[in-house]
Design a protein around this motif. Structure first.
Motif, PDB file in Angstrom:
ATOM      1  N   VAL A 123       0.846  -1.200   0.000  1.00 51.73           N
ATOM      2  CA  VAL A 123       0.000   0.000   0.000  1.00 51.73           C
ATOM      3  C   VAL A 123       0.880   1.249   0.000  1.00 51.73           C
ATOM      4  CG1 VAL A 123      -1.647   1.328   1.403  1.00 51.73           C
ATOM      5  CG2 VAL A 123      -2.006  -1.116   1.029  1.00 51.73           C
ATOM      6  N   ARG A 124       1.940   1.199   0.755  1.00 48.23           N
ATOM      7  CA  ARG A 124       2.866   2.333   0.825  1.00 48.23           C
ATOM      8  C   ARG A 124       3.444   2.623  -0.566  1.00 48.23           C
ATOM      9  NH1 ARG A 124       4.598   6.531   3.550  1.00 48.23           N
ATOM     10  NH2 ARG A 124       6.730   7.064   3.052  1.00 48.23           N
ATOM     11  N   GLN A 125       3.828   1.567  -1.274  1.00 52.32           N
ATOM     12  CA  GLN A 125       4.393   1.749  -2.609  1.00 52.32           C
ATOM     13  C   GLN A 125       3.355   2.337  -3.558  1.00 52.32           C
ATOM     14  OE1 GLN A 125       7.729   1.481  -3.147  1.00 52.32           O
ATOM     15  NE2 GLN A 125       7.091   2.596  -4.997  1.00 52.32           N
ATOM     16  N   ARG A 126       2.116   1.845  -3.468  1.00 56.08           N
ATOM     17  CA  ARG A 126       1.053   2.368  -4.334  1.00 56.08           C
ATOM     18  C   ARG A 126       0.796   3.853  -4.032  1.00 56.08           C
ATOM     19  NH1 ARG A 126      -3.972  -1.621  -3.979  1.00 56.08           N
ATOM     20  NH2 ARG A 126      -4.907  -0.102  -5.407  1.00 56.08           N
ATOM     21  N   ASN A 141      -4.529   6.740  -7.292  1.00 56.47           N
ATOM     22  CA  ASN A 141      -5.651   7.606  -6.877  1.00 56.47           C
ATOM     23  C   ASN A 141      -6.550   6.963  -5.838  1.00 56.47           C
ATOM     24  OD1 ASN A 141      -5.059   9.826  -8.344  1.00 56.47           O
ATOM     25  ND2 ASN A 141      -6.113   9.076 -10.192  1.00 56.47           N
ATOM     26  N   PHE A 142      -6.799   5.663  -5.998  1.00 51.78           N
ATOM     27  CA  PHE A 142      -7.694   4.976  -5.057  1.00 51.78           C
ATOM     28  C   PHE A 142      -7.096   4.998  -3.646  1.00 51.78           C
ATOM     29  CE2 PHE A 142      -8.811   1.047  -2.788  1.00 51.78           C
ATOM     30  CZ  PHE A 142     -10.159   1.327  -2.568  1.00 51.78           C
ATOM     31  N   ILE A 143      -5.821   4.669  -3.547  1.00 50.52           N
ATOM     32  CA  ILE A 143      -5.171   4.640  -2.222  1.00 50.52           C
ATOM     33  C   ILE A 143      -5.138   6.052  -1.630  1.00 50.52           C
ATOM     34  CG2 ILE A 143      -3.005   4.177  -0.972  1.00 50.52           C
ATOM     35  CD1 ILE A 143      -4.377   1.603  -1.861  1.00 50.52           C
ATOM     36  N   GLU A 152      -7.352   9.520   2.507  1.00 53.33           N
ATOM     37  CA  GLU A 152      -7.894  10.811   2.980  1.00 53.33           C
ATOM     38  C   GLU A 152      -9.208  10.594   3.729  1.00 53.33           C
ATOM     39  OE1 GLU A 152      -7.974  13.292  -0.513  1.00 53.33           O
ATOM     40  OE2 GLU A 152      -5.786  13.575  -0.414  1.00 53.33           O
ATOM     41  N   GLU A 153      -9.998   9.635   3.219  1.00 52.27           N
ATOM     42  CA  GLU A 153     -11.263   9.321   3.891  1.00 52.27           C
ATOM     43  C   GLU A 153     -10.987   8.761   5.298  1.00 52.27           C
ATOM     44  OE1 GLU A 153     -15.223   6.878   2.742  1.00 52.27           O
ATOM     45  OE2 GLU A 153     -13.786   7.074   1.106  1.00 52.27           O
ATOM     46  N   VAL A 154      -9.977   7.901   5.403  1.00 52.00           N
ATOM     47  CA  VAL A 154      -9.610   7.353   6.723  1.00 52.00           C
ATOM     48  C   VAL A 154      -9.155   8.489   7.644  1.00 52.00           C
ATOM     49  CG1 VAL A 154      -8.063   5.781   7.973  1.00 52.00           C
ATOM     50  CG2 VAL A 154      -8.942   5.116   5.738  1.00 52.00           C
ATOM     51  N   ALA A 155      -8.402   9.435   7.066  1.00 48.53           N
ATOM     52  CA  ALA A 155      -7.875  10.552   7.879  1.00 48.53           C
ATOM     53  C   ALA A 155      -8.976  11.448   8.415  1.00 48.53           C
ATOM     54  CB  ALA A 155      -6.887  11.367   7.040  1.00 48.53           C
ATOM     55  N   GLN A 177     -10.561  -2.519   1.990  1.00 52.73           N
ATOM     56  CA  GLN A 177     -10.576  -2.234   0.541  1.00 52.73           C
ATOM     57  C   GLN A 177      -9.169  -1.937   0.025  1.00 52.73           C
ATOM     58  OE1 GLN A 177     -13.369   1.005  -0.167  1.00 52.73           O
ATOM     59  NE2 GLN A 177     -14.924  -0.063   1.026  1.00 52.73           N
ATOM     60  N   MET A 178      -8.380  -1.234   0.827  1.00 53.39           N
ATOM     61  CA  MET A 178      -7.042  -0.846   0.355  1.00 53.39           C
ATOM     62  C   MET A 178      -6.045  -2.001   0.397  1.00 53.39           C
ATOM     63  SD  MET A 178      -6.332   2.938   1.871  1.00 53.39           S
ATOM     64  CE  MET A 178      -6.809   2.621   3.541  1.00 53.39           C
ATOM     65  N   PHE A 179      -6.070  -2.756   1.491  1.00 53.36           N
ATOM     66  CA  PHE A 179      -5.029  -3.778   1.696  1.00 53.36           C
ATOM     67  C   PHE A 179      -5.409  -5.118   1.072  1.00 53.36           C
ATOM     68  CE2 PHE A 179      -1.899  -1.923   4.678  1.00 53.36           C
ATOM     69  CZ  PHE A 179      -2.533  -0.709   4.920  1.00 53.36           C
ATOM     70  N   GLY A 180      -6.711  -5.418   1.029  1.00 50.26           N
ATOM     71  CA  GLY A 180      -7.148  -6.712   0.477  1.00 50.26           C
ATOM     72  C   GLY A 180      -7.080  -7.808   1.530  1.00 50.26           C
ATOM     73  N   ASP A 181      -7.954  -8.804   1.360  1.00 51.78           N
ATOM     74  CA  ASP A 181      -8.082  -9.841   2.388  1.00 51.78           C
ATOM     75  C   ASP A 181      -6.823 -10.692   2.542  1.00 51.78           C
ATOM     76  OD1 ASP A 181     -10.547  -8.792   2.606  1.00 51.78           O
ATOM     77  OD2 ASP A 181     -11.657 -10.656   2.287  1.00 51.78           O
TER      78      ASP A 181
END
Ligand SMILES: Nc1ncnc2c1ncn2[C@@H]1O[C@H](COP(=O)(O)OP(=O)(O)O)[C@@H](O)[C@H]1O
Ligand SMILES: O=C(O)[C@H]1O[C@H](OP(=O)(O)O)[C@H](O)[C@@H](O)[C@@H]1O
Ligand SMILES: [Mg+2]
Length: 341
Positions: free
Chosen positions: A211-214, A220-222, A227-230, A261-265
């Motif tokens: 996720v950090r690399q993305r 854009n999604f990450i 920002e939504e999490v923040a 959603q960001m990290f995946g299961d």
């Protein structure tokens, strides 16, 4: 820590719960976290452990236990003092640690060891008044970065400050001051909360790296989801102050759903997801305390709901505990270093 004169300096640092907003702290976001009295790391190690226990620990931790963390904080502390004209005396010491924080469960066992060690170093060298409280979480984080662990500041802030802390890591502040804005909150605002965890080590560095690399690549999604999490702690602080517990519950759930959603299961792990879901199935709100391994739960329906959850956790083989929130343990010297009091 034992000194040449053999006067031991002892410090503890507690586990922490990332209550709202994590992991946006890694990305100029916000967080509300608290110091968790259920577990702590302490220096020096007060019990002598047998050779058999040492070997057992080596077999479970490999050569990557906490000693490398102690070595890293010594280096970071030394370099910080050198760069800031803080003179250190030449006496010698030994450092050893003990911890009952379940290993790699997202309760910040790693930074608790580093935080307790930093506290010992501040006292051993008598420089507590010279190193600002706001800067200490950075030193702790830098020690872990030194080892290639991808992490953020929220754990370290909760562990340095103690109590319940609202944190804003906005870029402007981070660029200008090198640290976030940290505002202690009244502990009494928190409703009773519960902890679920399993012996299920998950390496926060590994969990975070994709996720950090993305994010660094401008995905854009990450970026927009982070920002939504923040924004969750902004609303969460209001909900806590207004005792709007329905809102608080929905924010906790939303926080975890965005992480998922960001990290995946696959990255989060089936057992970790089950710990979140075991709570949600009975109508409780739940999310990770950190990057995985432990879950924080709010039971809006009160003690009967908590009892049901406890029974279900026992059946599933998860540990269930009421949380004890640890009040702030900053002393007068610490408070005197702060820019705003
Ligand atoms: N309880 C512990 N005892 C010893 N070392 C630990 C412990 N927890 C973490 N570490 C060390 O810190 C590193 C990073 O741990 P991390 O994945 O951040 O776990 P946590 O969620 O507990 O902070 C580990 O690889 C290990 O070297
Ligand atoms: O992903 C998170 O919520 C946190 O992950 C790390 O904490 P850990 O206890 O090691 O899982 C990281 O250090 C934090 O900054 C993140 O918020
Ligand atoms: Mg950690």
């Amino acid at each position: 820590m034992a000194t040449e004169k053999n006067a031991a300096i002892e410090h503890r640092a507690y586990a922490r719960v990332g209550f709202l907003g994590n992991p946006s702290d890694v990305y100029y976001g916000r967080a509300i976290s608290f110091s968790l009295g259920n577990f702590c790391a302490s220096l020096p190690s007060i019990c002598f452990i047998s050779l058999v226990l040492k070997v057992n620990r080596l077999e479970s931790d490999g050569y990557y236990g906490g000693v490398r963390l102690l070595m890293a904080i010594c280096k970071i502390f030394h370099n910080y003092c050198k760069d800031n004209g803080i003179n250190l005396h030449e006496e010698n010491f030994t450092l050893s640690y003990d911890t009952n924080i379940p290993r790699q469960t997202g309760l910040s066992g790693s930074s608790a060891i580093v935080c307790a060690a930093l506290s010992c170093l501040l006292d051993f060298y008598q420089v507590r008044h010279l190193i600002k409280v706001e800067v200490r979480p950075n030193l702790i984080l830098n020690a872990e970065k030194e080892l290639g662990i991808v992490a953020g500041l929220q754990d370290r802030v909760a562990q340095v400050y103690g109590g319940l802390v609202y944190m804003d890591f906005n870029k402007k502040h981070m660029d200008e001051l090198g640290h976030g804005e940290y505002t202690p909150m009244d502990l009494g605002l928190l409703p009773p909360l519960y902890l679920i965890y399993a012996e299920n080590p998950s390496d926060s560095g590994k969990v975070h790296s994709t996720v950090r690399q993305r994010w660094l690549d401008g995905d854009n999604f990450i970026i927009s989801t982070m920002e939504e999490v923040a924004n969750i702690p902004l609303e969460g602080r209001k909900a806590l102050i207004e005792k709007d517990y329905a809102k608080l519950a929905s924010l906790m759930n939303h926080n975890f759903d965005l992480r998922r959603q960001m990290f995946g299961d696959d990255a989060l792990g089936a057992m970790n997801i089950e710990m979140v879901e075991i709570a949600r199935r009975i109508g409780a709100a739940s999310k990770f305390t950190g990057s995985g391994g432990a879950v924080i739960v709010f039971c809006p329906e009160g003690p009967s709901q908590a009892k049901l959850l406890e029974d279900n956790c026992r059946t599933a083989g998860f540990v269930f505990q009421p949380t004890q929130v640890m009040p702030s343990f900053l002393n007068e010297v610490d408070l005197g270093t702060m820019s705003t009091r």
